[in-house]
Motif scaffolding. Structure first.
Motif, mmCIF file in Angstrom:
data_model
loop_
_atom_site.group_PDB
_atom_site.id
_atom_site.type_symbol
_atom_site.label_atom_id
_atom_site.label_comp_id
_atom_site.label_asym_id
_atom_site.label_seq_id
_atom_site.Cartn_x
_atom_site.Cartn_y
_atom_site.Cartn_z
ATOM 1 N N THR A 169 0.843 -1.194 0.000
ATOM 2 C CA THR A 169 0.000 0.000 0.000
ATOM 3 C C THR A 169 0.872 1.236 0.000
ATOM 4 O O THR A 169 2.058 1.181 0.311
ATOM 5 N N ALA A 170 0.280 2.355 -0.313
ATOM 6 C CA ALA A 170 1.006 3.621 -0.285
ATOM 7 C C ALA A 170 1.310 3.988 1.158
ATOM 8 O O ALA A 170 0.504 3.754 2.049
ATOM 9 N N PRO A 171 2.477 4.558 1.421
ATOM 10 C CA PRO A 171 2.813 4.917 2.783
ATOM 11 C C PRO A 171 1.883 6.013 3.313
ATOM 12 O O PRO A 171 1.480 6.896 2.578
ATOM 13 N N SER A 172 1.534 5.897 4.573
ATOM 14 C CA SER A 172 0.692 6.909 5.191
ATOM 15 C C SER A 172 1.485 7.604 6.283
ATOM 16 O O SER A 172 2.580 7.202 6.631
ATOM 17 N N THR A 215 11.633 9.331 -0.003
ATOM 18 C CA THR A 215 10.937 10.151 -0.978
ATOM 19 C C THR A 215 9.750 9.376 -1.504
ATOM 20 O O THR A 215 9.807 8.174 -1.703
ATOM 21 N N GLU A 216 8.677 10.101 -1.711
ATOM 22 C CA GLU A 216 7.450 9.497 -2.222
ATOM 23 C C GLU A 216 7.622 9.201 -3.712
ATOM 24 O O GLU A 216 8.204 10.004 -4.430
ATOM 25 N N PRO A 217 7.113 8.084 -4.170
ATOM 26 C CA PRO A 217 7.174 7.828 -5.608
ATOM 27 C C PRO A 217 6.289 8.826 -6.345
ATOM 28 O O PRO A 217 5.238 9.220 -5.859
ATOM 29 N N ARG A 218 6.755 9.256 -7.504
ATOM 30 C CA ARG A 218 6.012 10.249 -8.271
ATOM 31 C C ARG A 218 4.969 9.566 -9.137
ATOM 32 O O ARG A 218 5.191 8.511 -9.677
ATOM 33 N N THR A 219 3.841 10.239 -9.281
ATOM 34 C CA THR A 219 2.755 9.708 -10.095
ATOM 35 C C THR A 219 3.066 9.948 -11.574
ATOM 36 O O THR A 219 3.852 10.839 -11.906
ATOM 37 N N PRO A 220 2.448 9.163 -12.472
ATOM 38 C CA PRO A 220 2.694 9.361 -13.906
ATOM 39 C C PRO A 220 2.362 10.774 -14.379
ATOM 40 O O PRO A 220 3.074 11.334 -15.206
ATOM 41 N N GLN A 221 1.305 11.386 -13.828
ATOM 42 C CA GLN A 221 0.961 12.736 -14.257
ATOM 43 C C GLN A 221 1.993 13.761 -13.791
ATOM 44 O O GLN A 221 2.255 14.741 -14.492
ATOM 45 N N GLU A 222 2.603 13.545 -12.626
ATOM 46 C CA GLU A 222 3.654 14.452 -12.164
ATOM 47 C C GLU A 222 4.888 14.343 -13.051
ATOM 48 O O GLU A 222 5.497 15.360 -13.401
ATOM 49 N N VAL A 223 5.228 13.125 -13.419
ATOM 50 C CA VAL A 223 6.375 12.906 -14.303
ATOM 51 C C VAL A 223 6.120 13.567 -15.657
ATOM 52 O O VAL A 223 6.983 14.264 -16.202
ATOM 53 N N LEU A 224 4.910 13.372 -16.196
ATOM 54 C CA LEU A 224 4.557 13.964 -17.485
ATOM 55 C C LEU A 224 4.577 15.492 -17.404
ATOM 56 O O LEU A 224 5.138 16.163 -18.274
#
Length: 139
Positions: free
Chosen positions: A35-38, A55-64
């Protein structure tokens, strides 16, 4: 006295491995594997006090978005908007983020070109009027 020390040693020899196994199991159970860290879940540093920053993994929209803003800086907003349209056609799952990305491109265009009218000249028919909204927000 020697008998007491031997008895304490035996007790530790039996109890210590159980404590280590249980604490290791509990530590692994607290790591958010699937699960995503809380905020309530945290990884602790080693006993010597060293800490690592997670560091939180970046979402595809953030990368784009970041890639397109960089493209806008290197080329121009028209190129970045064309790339946005191509990406929306290639990955329809990102379509719900199209407006926010286009707004970010509009803001970046004003930051690069200064004048709102100059930045607006690069508008493309992608994501409705989100690019224009991003441009207008920096008036």
């Amino acid at each position: 006295m020697n008998h007491v020390a031997r008895r304490i040693g035996r007790s530790l020899a039996l109890v210590l491995p159980v404590v280590l196994v249980l604490s290791g199991t509990l530590a692994v159970a607290r790591v958010p594997w699937a699960t995503a860290p809380s905020d309530s879940q945290a990884l602790t540093a080693s006993a010597d006090g060293a800490s690592t920053q997670q560091t939180e993994p970046r979402t595809p929209q953030e990368v784009l978005r970041d890639r397109l803003v960089a493209e806008l800086q290197e080329e121009n907003p028209g190129v970045a908007l064309t790339s946005l349209q191509k990406e929306m056609n290639r990955k329809p799952s990102l379509a719900r983020h199209c407006k926010s990305i286009a707004k970010a491109l509009g803001r970046a265009a004003v930051e690069k070109y200064g004048a709102v009218h100059r930045a607006q000249a690069f508008a493309r028919p992608v994501c409705d009027t989100a690019f224009a909204t991003g441009v207008a927000q920096l008036r």
